[in-house]
Design a protein around this motif. Sequence first.
Motif, short mmCIF file in Angstrom:
data_model
loop_
_atom_site.label_atom_id
_atom_site.label_comp_id
_atom_site.label_asym_id
_atom_site.label_seq_id
_atom_site.Cartn_x
_atom_site.Cartn_y
_atom_site.Cartn_z
N TYR A 118 11.78 -18.04 16.44
CA TYR A 118 12.74 -17.74 15.38
C TYR A 118 13.93 -18.68 15.36
N ALA A 119 14.04 -19.56 16.35
CA ALA A 119 15.11 -20.55 16.34
C ALA A 119 14.62 -21.91 15.85
N TRP A 120 13.30 -22.11 15.85
CA TRP A 120 12.77 -23.42 15.49
C TRP A 120 11.93 -23.33 14.22
N ASP A 121 10.64 -23.61 14.27
CA ASP A 121 9.85 -23.77 13.04
C ASP A 121 9.66 -22.48 12.26
N LEU A 122 9.83 -21.33 12.89
CA LEU A 122 9.67 -20.06 12.17
C LEU A 122 11.00 -19.43 11.78
N GLN A 123 12.09 -20.21 11.83
CA GLN A 123 13.40 -19.65 11.52
C GLN A 123 13.45 -19.08 10.10
N HIS A 124 12.95 -19.81 9.11
CA HIS A 124 13.07 -19.36 7.72
C HIS A 124 12.25 -18.09 7.48
N GLN A 125 11.09 -17.99 8.11
CA GLN A 125 10.29 -16.78 8.01
C GLN A 125 11.01 -15.61 8.65
N TYR A 126 11.61 -15.84 9.82
CA TYR A 126 12.36 -14.79 10.52
C TYR A 126 13.54 -14.31 9.68
N LEU A 127 14.29 -15.23 9.11
CA LEU A 127 15.46 -14.85 8.31
C LEU A 127 15.05 -14.03 7.09
N ALA A 128 13.96 -14.44 6.45
CA ALA A 128 13.49 -13.71 5.27
C ALA A 128 13.05 -12.30 5.62
N GLU A 129 12.31 -12.17 6.73
CA GLU A 129 11.77 -10.86 7.12
C GLU A 129 12.84 -9.92 7.63
N SER A 130 13.91 -10.47 8.20
CA SER A 130 14.97 -9.64 8.76
C SER A 130 16.14 -9.42 7.81
N GLY A 131 16.06 -10.00 6.61
CA GLY A 131 17.11 -9.81 5.62
C GLY A 131 18.36 -10.66 5.84
N TYR A 132 18.24 -11.74 6.60
CA TYR A 132 19.39 -12.59 6.89
C TYR A 132 19.32 -13.95 6.18
N LYS A 133 18.60 -13.98 5.07
CA LYS A 133 18.43 -15.23 4.35
C LYS A 133 19.73 -15.66 3.67
N LYS A 134 20.51 -14.67 3.21
CA LYS A 134 21.73 -14.97 2.46
C LYS A 134 22.89 -14.13 2.98
N GLY A 135 24.06 -14.36 2.42
CA GLY A 135 25.23 -13.55 2.74
C GLY A 135 25.97 -14.00 3.98
N ILE A 136 27.06 -13.29 4.27
CA ILE A 136 27.91 -13.65 5.41
C ILE A 136 27.17 -13.47 6.73
N LYS A 137 26.48 -12.33 6.87
CA LYS A 137 25.71 -12.10 8.11
C LYS A 137 24.64 -13.16 8.28
N GLY A 138 24.00 -13.52 7.17
CA GLY A 138 22.99 -14.56 7.23
C GLY A 138 23.57 -15.88 7.70
N GLY A 139 24.76 -16.21 7.20
CA GLY A 139 25.42 -17.45 7.61
C GLY A 139 25.75 -17.46 9.09
N ILE A 140 26.20 -16.31 9.60
CA ILE A 140 26.53 -16.21 11.02
C ILE A 140 25.27 -16.37 11.88
#
Length: 377
Positions: A118-140
């Motif tokens: 979730y820190a490397w090649d699967l980061q974008h998939q992880y962010l999408a599935e966990s709801g952290y793709k956008k917003g302030i929390k997502g940025g953090i």
Amino acid sequence: MKVAIVHDWLVTYAGAEKVLEQIINLFPSADLYTLVDFLSDDSRGFIHNKQTKTTFIQNLPRASKNYRNYFPLFPYAIEQFDLSGYDLIISSSHCAAKGVLIGPDQLHICYCHSPVRYAWDLQHQYLAESGYKKGIKGGIVKYLLHRFRIWDNRTANGVDYFIANSNYIGRRIKKVYGRSSTTIYPNVAIEDFKLSSTKDTYYLTCSRMVPYKKNDLIVKAFSKMPDKKLIVIGDGPDFDKVKKASPSNVQLLGHQPFNILKDKMQNARAFVYAAEEDFGIVPVEAQACGTPVIAYAKGGLKETVIDGKTGVFFNEQSVSPLCEAIEKFENTSLLAPAEIRRHAIQFSTERFKHEFYEFVMAKWAEHQSILNGTSNK
């Protein structure tokens, strides 16, 4: 030699812990270090009931349930272990364990289950599935993962030799760390599964109910094939979601004891698996029963399933390709169950122990010759 074993965390007995178990069996006097240890008293047999050395994260609020929430502290925490008194350090790492601080006269061998997905090649998939793709929390979260990548890459220099759990992970190690590795496949308890030459008519899938396992995809595929029966074993956060999508020809059993899982696996017409795995122990267990595998053609399963012989691949994680693969399976003459099991035997526990021990001792001998000034390198 004095040996330390470093494992990311001890909270369950899953694939990484099965590897750890055999490493401890090879080095029973080693000391064991881990970020947190929340194993119950009656589930510590696989680590020889060792008293582990843990980090300060062990004592943080609600760490037993939410230790992953302290992910930003993992690098600092793992660096607090003082391993200066050890000759050989073996890290079993899929997150932070490889980041321990090591001196120039110490030998550090890392069994890498994977660089942090979730820190490397699967980061974008992880962010999408966990709801952290956008917003302030997502940025953090994105910034914290960025900082972790910097640390993770730097600490790869502290590893003398990487062992990958598949060639697929070996390529990921090369891409992320710029380091070569030696593949030693994980241990699979082949002896716990018995060959069954006669098969029932149902299909089987078994895994944790989490997004990347794609259980919902398998259920949707079988909803398009009402004449075929699917049994689903497993529990997890996505259970209710999968249950709502399940038609009448799909039976969800939830978590089941090993004897039930084994019986269903031995007698299934085929085992269906839609996840992209680093290695994938369960599909090998199915083959140990002589049960063919219908699998997504990516990741470690491309090394454990032989397309057209021990199983059938599909090339896209979507409903139509999976349905087509099942139809293809029903019209393909695969190897006999006994031959499928014979293929699985190459991933046995004894094979792992032999290969791992031989590798470690060979590198230890090289290391000693360097320290003694007798190396030709």
